[in-house]
Design a protein around this motif. Structure first.
Motif, short mmCIF file in Angstrom:
data_model
loop_
_atom_site.label_atom_id
_atom_site.label_comp_id
_atom_site.label_asym_id
_atom_site.label_seq_id
_atom_site.Cartn_x
_atom_site.Cartn_y
_atom_site.Cartn_z
N PRO A 109 21.14 73.29 31.93
CA PRO A 109 20.36 72.07 32.22
C PRO A 109 18.85 72.29 32.09
N VAL A 110 18.18 71.23 31.66
CA VAL A 110 16.74 71.30 31.40
C VAL A 110 16.05 70.17 32.14
N LEU A 111 14.94 70.48 32.79
CA LEU A 111 14.09 69.46 33.41
C LEU A 111 12.76 69.40 32.66
N LEU A 112 12.42 68.21 32.21
CA LEU A 112 11.15 68.00 31.50
C LEU A 112 10.27 67.10 32.36
N ILE A 113 9.01 67.48 32.53
CA ILE A 113 8.09 66.67 33.32
C ILE A 113 6.78 66.54 32.55
N GLY A 114 6.38 65.28 32.31
CA GLY A 114 5.16 65.07 31.54
C GLY A 114 4.33 63.93 32.10
N ALA A 115 3.05 63.94 31.77
CA ALA A 115 2.17 62.83 32.15
C ALA A 115 1.41 62.38 30.93
N GLY A 116 1.39 61.04 30.71
CA GLY A 116 0.62 60.48 29.60
C GLY A 116 1.04 61.08 28.27
N SER A 117 0.06 61.53 27.48
CA SER A 117 0.40 62.12 26.18
C SER A 117 1.00 63.51 26.34
N GLY A 118 1.10 64.00 27.57
CA GLY A 118 1.79 65.26 27.83
C GLY A 118 3.27 65.20 27.51
N VAL A 119 3.77 64.00 27.22
CA VAL A 119 5.19 63.89 26.84
C VAL A 119 5.41 64.33 25.39
N HIS A 161 15.83 75.69 32.73
CA HIS A 161 14.55 75.65 32.01
C HIS A 161 13.76 74.44 32.51
N VAL A 162 12.51 74.65 32.82
CA VAL A 162 11.63 73.54 33.21
C VAL A 162 10.39 73.59 32.32
N PHE A 163 10.07 72.46 31.71
CA PHE A 163 8.87 72.36 30.88
C PHE A 163 7.97 71.28 31.47
N ILE A 164 6.73 71.62 31.76
CA ILE A 164 5.80 70.68 32.38
C ILE A 164 4.55 70.60 31.52
N CYS A 165 4.13 69.38 31.18
CA CYS A 165 2.95 69.23 30.33
C CYS A 165 2.12 68.05 30.80
N GLY A 166 0.83 68.29 30.98
CA GLY A 166 -0.08 67.23 31.39
C GLY A 166 -1.41 67.83 31.80
N SER A 167 -2.18 67.05 32.55
CA SER A 167 -3.45 67.57 33.04
C SER A 167 -3.19 68.69 34.04
N ASN A 168 -4.21 69.52 34.30
CA ASN A 168 -3.99 70.62 35.23
C ASN A 168 -3.57 70.16 36.63
N PRO A 169 -4.23 69.16 37.23
CA PRO A 169 -3.79 68.74 38.58
C PRO A 169 -2.34 68.24 38.58
N PHE A 170 -1.95 67.52 37.54
CA PHE A 170 -0.57 67.03 37.44
C PHE A 170 0.40 68.21 37.36
N VAL A 171 0.09 69.16 36.48
CA VAL A 171 0.98 70.31 36.29
C VAL A 171 1.09 71.13 37.58
N GLU A 172 -0.03 71.25 38.31
CA GLU A 172 0.00 72.00 39.57
C GLU A 172 0.99 71.38 40.55
N ILE A 173 0.95 70.05 40.68
CA ILE A 173 1.85 69.36 41.62
C ILE A 173 3.30 69.48 41.15
N ALA A 174 3.51 69.27 39.85
CA ALA A 174 4.88 69.33 39.32
C ALA A 174 5.47 70.73 39.46
N ALA A 175 4.66 71.75 39.15
CA ALA A 175 5.15 73.12 39.23
C ALA A 175 5.40 73.52 40.68
N THR A 195 24.17 68.77 24.10
CA THR A 195 24.59 68.03 25.30
C THR A 195 24.14 68.71 26.59
N ALA A 196 23.25 69.69 26.51
CA ALA A 196 22.71 70.29 27.73
C ALA A 196 22.13 69.16 28.59
N PRO A 197 22.60 69.07 29.87
CA PRO A 197 22.07 68.00 30.74
C PRO A 197 20.55 68.09 30.79
N THR A 198 19.89 66.97 30.51
CA THR A 198 18.43 66.99 30.40
C THR A 198 17.87 65.78 31.14
#
Lengths: 248, 201
Positions: free
Chosen positions: A118-128, A214-228, A144-147
Motif C-alpha cells: 500500500p502507498v499513501l500520497l500526500i500533496g498540496a497545490g502543485s505538489g500533486v 511507502h509514503v510520498f509527500i510533496c508541497g511547501s516545507n510547512p505542509f510537508v512538516e505537518i504531513a510527515a 493494484t497496490a492500494p493507494t
C-alpha cells in the motif's frame, strides 16, 4: 548504483506542443522531446532559459505525465507572483516555442514500480504533480497496490487534475482520493474542510486499511512538516516516508 | 540557445560575480530534505569522529560546545538553483575538532553521517584549513530543527547537499565513497562554480 534511472542526461531542446490552463494559477505545458527518454514516476527535469544577454535561469519541475505516455512530457507549472521563470511560462511561452531541458533527474522520490504494498500520497497545490505521475503510471500499468491520495488545495477550483482524479477513483476501487479544501466547505463526505493535521493523516491510513509501505509527500516545507509528523505519529517508520519540499 | 521572450530578472546588480552560473538569489531560506525532519534533543546529541570503523572520540553536547567557536559569514548555493548571500554561522571548525581528537590527516576523504541515515562525502582538503565547520548557530540563534539543528556540517563552497543536516559523525575513509545523493545521480564533488550538479557534469 542508483535507486532508479537517475543517470543524468545532457541538455536537449524540446518544443511546446500544447498548453492547458488547469487551475487559475497552474498551466500544463506539454513538451515534445527531441531525444525521448523513459522516466520513473516522481522524477523531474531541469529547465534552462537563456536571455539575449546570456543570463541563464535554471529551475527543476516534476514530470506530471506517466512514463509510458510517449515522447511528450507534461509539466504543470504554478505561476509564482514574484517568480522569474514561472511568469515567463505563463505570460510569454507559446505553442511552438523551443525550451531547453535535461532529464530525467532524481533518484529518491520514485514510484516503487514492482511493489504491491500500500502507498499513501500526500500533496498540496502543485505538489500533486510528481504524485500524479505515480497515479498515472499505476493506472497505465494496471497496478493494484492500494493507494490513497490526500490532496490539499485552497478552493475546489484550485484542485489540479480534479476531473481525472475523481473519475479514476470511481473506476478503481483500490484508489482512494480525499481532498482537503482549506478555504471552502467540502462537497463530498470523504473530503475535509480544513488544513492538513495529524488526525487527517491517520484517517487516510485507516481508509487504506493497511499501514502504507511507502509514503510520498510533496508541497511547501510547512505542509510537508505537518504531513510527515502526522505519518510518524500514526506509527510509520521514518524510512518509508519520502518528501519533496518546494525550495526557492 | 536564447529562449524567445525571456529576459531574466537580473536583479543581483553588483553582486553578480558572487552568483555561480545557473543560480538565482533568494532572500528566504528554503528547506529541502529527503524525508521527515528528525527530532534530536541536545541532551541526547552525540558527535563521533571515526577512522574507518574505529571510533576515535565521542563528544556530548556540552563537551562539543566547550571546543573553540568560530564565526563564518558565507554565500551558500543549493543545487536546486538558489543562492543565498551573507549567511552568518557559528560553530566549531573541523580543524579544531581534529585537534581536540589529536589526529591530523589519517586519510584524504571524509564521509559525513546524519541522524536520519543521510551521508555525504567531502575530501578532507575541503573541510580543513578553516573551510568548513560543524555549525551550531545561524544568524545568532540556535540552528532550527528543519535547517539541521542542533548541529549541521557547513561546507559553504560546495553545493549545499554537502552541508549535511543533523550531523552525528565524521568518518575518515580510504577512498572517496559516495553518500546519499551521490549514489542517486548527484556529482561526487559538487563545485557550484563548475556547475557540478549531476554525475558526469
Amino acid at each position: 548504483m542508483t535507486e532508479g534511472g537517475a543517470r543524468p542526461a545532457s541538455w536537449q531542446t524540446c518544443t511546446i506542443a500544447r498548453i492547458i490552463q488547469q487551475t487559475p494559477s497552474i498551466k500544463s505545458f506539454f513538451l515534445r522531446l527531441n531525444e525521448p527518454f523513459v522516466h520513473v514516476a516522481g522524477q523531474h527535469v531541469d529547465v534552462r532559459l537563456t536571455a539575449p544577454d546570456g543570463y541563464v535561469a535554471l529551475r527543476s519541475y516534476s514530470i506530471a505525465s506517466s512514463p509510458s505516455a510517449s515522447n511528450v512530457i507534461e509539466l504543470a507549472i504554478e505561476r509564482l507572483p514574484d517568480g522569474e521563470v514561472s511568469p515567463f511560462f505563463h505570460d510569454f511561452a507559446a505553442v511552438g516555442d523551443e525550451i531547453e531541458l535535461r532529464g530525467p533527474l532524481g533518484g529518491h522520490f520514485l514510484w516503487p514500480e514492482r511493489s504491491t504494498a500500500p502507498v499513501l500520497l500526500i500533496g498540496a497545490g502543485s505538489g500533486v504533480v510528481p504524485l500524479m505521475a505515480m497515479i498515472r503510471q499505476r493506472r497505465d500499468l494496471a497496478q493494484t497496490a492500494p493507494t490513497a491520495l490526500l490532496l490539499s488545495s485552497r478552493t475546489r477550483r484550485d484542485v489540479l487534475f480534479a476531473d481525472e482524479l475523481l473519475s479514476l477513483e470511481t473506476a478503481d476501487p483500490t484508489f482512494k482520493l480525499a481532498l482537503a479544501i482549506t478555504r471552502e466547505a467540502p462537497v463530498r463526505a470523504c473530503d475535509f474542510g480544513r488544513r492538513i493535521d495529524n488526525a487527517m493523516v491517520a484517517e487516510l491510513i485507516a481508509r487504506l486499511r493497511h499501514m502504507p509501505a511507502h509514503v510520498f509527500i510533496c508541497g511547501s516545507n510547512p505542509f510537508v512538516e505537518i504531513a510527515a509528523d502526522g505519518a510518524l505519529m500514526a506509527g510509520l517508520d521514518a524510512a518509508v516516508i519520502k518528501t519533496e519540499r518546494y525550495g526557492g | 540557445m536564447v529562449t524567445r521572450g525571456f529576459t531574466g530578472r537580473n536583479s543581483a546588480g553588483d553582486q553578480l560575480d558572487r552568483i555561480p552560473p545557473g543560480q538565482h538569489l533568494v532572500e528566504h531560506f528554503p528547506v529541502l530534505t529527503a524525508g521527515p525532519t528528525p527530532r534530536v534533543e541536545t541532551a541526547d546529541w552525540k558527535f563521533t569522529l571515526k577512522i574507518g570503523p574505529r571510533t576515535i572520540k565521542v563528544w556530548n553536547w556540552n563537551e562539543f560546545n566547550a571546543l573553540p567557536k568560530t564565526k563564518m559569514t558565507r554565500d551558500i548555493h543549493c543545487v536546486t538553483s538558489w543562492s543565498k548571500l551573507n549567511t552568518a554561522w557559528e560553530g566549531v571548525i573541523v580543524d579544531d575538532i581534529l585537534a581536540d581528537a589529536g589526529i591530523e590527516r589519517p586519510s584524504d576523504f571524509v564521509l559525513a553521517h546524519s541522524y536520519d541515515g543521510y551521508s555525504t562525502n567531502v575530501p578532507l582538503a575541503d573541510l580543513a584549513s578553516g573551510k568548513a565547520m560543524v555549525a551550531l548557530n545561524y544568524e545568532g540563534q540556535p540552528l532550527a530543527r528543519d535547517h539541521g539543528g542542533p548541529a549541521r556540517l557547513l561546507v559553504p563552497h560546495l553545493y549545499f547537499w554537502k552541508s549535511a543536516k543533523w550531523l552525528n559523525a565524521l568518518q575518515f575513509t580510504e577512498r572517496d565513497e559516495a553518500g546519499f545523493w551521490e549514489l542517486r545521480g548527484y556529482h561526487i564533488y559538487g563545485d557550484p562554480w563548475r556547475e557540478q550538479r549531476y554525475t558526469d557534469d
